[in-house]
Each structure stands twice: as C-alpha cells, then as structure tokens.
Design an enzyme around this catalytic site. Sequence first.
Site, PDB file in Angstrom:
ATOM      1  N   HIS A  17       9.824 -20.512  -6.713  1.00  0.00           N
ATOM      2  CA  HIS A  17       9.480 -19.209  -6.238  1.00  0.00           C
ATOM      3  C   HIS A  17      10.817 -18.668  -5.779  1.00  0.00           C
ATOM      4  O   HIS A  17      11.014 -17.206  -5.992  1.00  0.00           O
ATOM      5  CB  HIS A  17       8.535 -19.082  -4.863  1.00  0.00           C
ATOM      6  CG  HIS A  17       7.373 -19.722  -5.281  1.00  0.00           C
ATOM      7  ND1 HIS A  17       6.775 -20.596  -4.416  1.00  0.00           N
ATOM      8  CD2 HIS A  17       6.218 -19.299  -6.053  1.00  0.00           C
ATOM      9  CE1 HIS A  17       5.357 -20.839  -4.542  1.00  0.00           C
ATOM     10  NE2 HIS A  17       4.992 -19.996  -5.771  1.00  0.00           N
ATOM     11  N   LYS A  41      -7.862 -20.265  -4.612  1.00  0.00           N
ATOM     12  CA  LYS A  41      -7.866 -21.398  -5.547  1.00  0.00           C
ATOM     13  C   LYS A  41      -8.323 -22.550  -4.629  1.00  0.00           C
ATOM     14  O   LYS A  41      -8.620 -23.528  -4.998  1.00  0.00           O
ATOM     15  CB  LYS A  41      -6.538 -21.563  -6.112  1.00  0.00           C
ATOM     16  CG  LYS A  41      -6.083 -20.710  -7.007  1.00  0.00           C
ATOM     17  CD  LYS A  41      -4.738 -20.984  -7.934  1.00  0.00           C
ATOM     18  CE  LYS A  41      -3.810 -20.814  -7.048  1.00  0.00           C
ATOM     19  NZ  LYS A  41      -2.367 -20.827  -8.012  1.00  0.00           N
ATOM     20  N   ARG A  91       6.258 -20.105 -16.011  1.00  0.00           N
ATOM     21  CA  ARG A  91       6.862 -21.573 -16.255  1.00  0.00           C
ATOM     22  C   ARG A  91       6.540 -22.173 -17.743  1.00  0.00           C
ATOM     23  O   ARG A  91       7.689 -22.694 -18.144  1.00  0.00           O
ATOM     24  CB  ARG A  91       6.183 -22.567 -15.146  1.00  0.00           C
ATOM     25  CG  ARG A  91       6.615 -22.395 -13.782  1.00  0.00           C
ATOM     26  CD  ARG A  91       5.554 -23.157 -12.771  1.00  0.00           C
ATOM     27  NE  ARG A  91       4.312 -22.714 -12.974  1.00  0.00           N
ATOM     28  CZ  ARG A  91       3.183 -22.715 -12.037  1.00  0.00           C
ATOM     29  NH1 ARG A  91       3.317 -23.693 -11.028  1.00  0.00           N
ATOM     30  NH2 ARG A  91       2.079 -22.448 -12.264  1.00  0.00           N
ATOM     31  N   SER A 128       3.186 -25.223  -6.312  1.00  0.00           N
ATOM     32  CA  SER A 128       2.869 -25.402  -4.546  1.00  0.00           C
ATOM     33  C   SER A 128       1.735 -26.493  -4.670  1.00  0.00           C
ATOM     34  O   SER A 128       1.792 -27.270  -3.752  1.00  0.00           O
ATOM     35  CB  SER A 128       2.310 -23.965  -3.799  1.00  0.00           C
ATOM     36  OG  SER A 128       3.362 -23.089  -3.992  1.00  0.00           O
TER      37      SER A 128
HETATM   38  O1  PNS Z   1       0.653 -17.731  -6.120  1.00  0.00           O
HETATM   39  P1  PNS Z   1      -0.528 -17.505  -7.017  1.00  0.00           P
HETATM   40  O2  PNS Z   1      -1.864 -18.159  -6.392  1.00  0.00           O
HETATM   41  O3  PNS Z   1      -0.667 -17.700  -8.422  1.00  0.00           O
HETATM   42  O4  PNS Z   1      -0.979 -15.990  -6.949  1.00  0.00           O
HETATM   43  C1  PNS Z   1      -2.064 -15.347  -7.342  1.00  0.00           C
HETATM   44  C2  PNS Z   1      -2.091 -13.901  -7.158  1.00  0.00           C
HETATM   45  C3  PNS Z   1      -2.355 -13.734  -5.607  1.00  0.00           C
HETATM   46  C4  PNS Z   1      -0.908 -12.991  -7.337  1.00  0.00           C
HETATM   47  C5  PNS Z   1      -3.498 -13.253  -7.731  1.00  0.00           C
HETATM   48  O5  PNS Z   1      -4.532 -14.085  -7.335  1.00  0.00           O
HETATM   49  C6  PNS Z   1      -3.829 -11.719  -7.181  1.00  0.00           C
HETATM   50  O6  PNS Z   1      -3.224 -10.704  -7.602  1.00  0.00           O
HETATM   51  N1  PNS Z   1      -4.963 -11.716  -6.585  1.00  0.00           N
HETATM   52  C7  PNS Z   1      -5.175 -10.626  -5.799  1.00  0.00           C
HETATM   53  C8  PNS Z   1      -6.679 -10.121  -6.280  1.00  0.00           C
HETATM   54  C9  PNS Z   1      -6.452  -9.252  -7.426  1.00  0.00           C
HETATM   55  O7  PNS Z   1      -5.771  -8.182  -7.421  1.00  0.00           O
HETATM   56  N2  PNS Z   1      -7.407  -9.594  -8.473  1.00  0.00           N
HETATM   57  C10 PNS Z   1      -7.051  -8.927  -9.877  1.00  0.00           C
HETATM   58  C11 PNS Z   1      -6.255  -9.518 -10.618  1.00  0.00           C
HETATM   59  S1  PNS Z   1      -6.102  -8.740 -12.105  1.00  0.00           S
END
Ligand code: PNS
Length: 165
Positions: A17, A41, A91, A128
């Site tokens: 990150h 998650k 990744r 993570s």
């Molecule tokens: O570190 P992560 O868990 O891969 O991050 C994922 C994250 C938080 C970026 C993604 O889940 C997100 O944007 N969630 C917010 C809810 C949202 O906007 N959902 C629609 C996505 S198209």
Amino acid sequence: MATALCPGSFDPVTNGHLDIIERTARLFDDVIVAVIRNPQKTQSLFDLGERQEMLREVTAHLGNVRIDFFTGLLVDYAKEHGAHAIVKGLRAVSDFDYELQMAQMNQRLSGIDTFFVSTSPQYSFLSSSLVREVARFGGDVSSMVPRTVAERLAKMFTPSAPKES
Ligand code: PNS
C-alpha cells in the site's frame, strides 16, 4: 490542482500500500487516503482509528498526503472532496476482473476515472489478509509492513507472560 483518492480497508497498511501511496503522491498534487469505515470482507482486526493512525505514521514524510475515512459509496466521498481520480494498485490478473468492474461502475456513477498503478514486483504476493493470518500464527511479517504496524501486530498476538503464582 489534481487530487487523487486512494481508498481501501488498510487492515493493516502494508509496504505494498505504502509503495502505491508514495508513487501516487509523486504524480498528483494532493492525495487523500480514505479508509473505509466498515470493511465488508472481514471482521476488521484494527479499528478505524488505529488503521488511520498507522497510515498517518507511515505517510508522515509525504507532505501532500492526508488520511481520512468514508462510509457508503466511494464516489459520493470522491465528489464531496473534489477528487479527480481514484487510484488503485493492481497486483496480478486475479485483481483485475473485480477492479475493472468497480472502476467501470464508479465511472458510470460519477464520471470519475480509476487509474491503476502496477504493484512493485516485490509486493505482488502481499495482502493485508495474509499479513493478518501470518501474524496471528506467529510468523514474521516485519519485511512486509512498516515497523509501526509490525510492532502493533506483535503486541496483539504475543501471548502475555504467565502470571507468577
Ligand atoms: O482494500 P480493499 O478492501 O480492497 O478496498 C475496497 C474498497 C473499500 C475500495 C471498496 O470496497 C469500496 O470502494 N467500497 C465502498 C462502497 C462502494 O462504493 N461500492 C461500490 C463499488 S463499485
């Protein structure tokens, strides 16, 4: 003044990150690292305050990076804060399908584009969730996360010394 938004769970922030954040900070004037309040998650290991605190510590050397959090839709936060781009690390091909779908959905909802930065090869195995798992069972993650994170993980998972009777 171009503002980039780096969103994620950051539970906890890893060297992968940090690499993406540092490279984004070289390309944009202003970078907001936004921590999602309730990662879907998993049950989070670190609470929101701790995740933000670790990010503040490890980005303290980057003058154009600030740490915040969001709830709800990422694009709502992005619009409210005037973000011009969402930046994500990629990744491997396995990340691509879902990230592409999210990027296209976010573009449709808001007009904001997502830029993908390829993860540096030395971090392409890192996540993570794997760091949490390895640390939980006593594995050494000190080369995978910033020192402050490694210390917090060690504190969390080191069994306390038996009490003297
Ligand atoms: O570190 P992560 O868990 O891969 O991050 C994922 C994250 C938080 C970026 C993604 O889940 C997100 O944007 N969630 C917010 C809810 C949202 O906007 N959902 C629609 C996505 S198209």
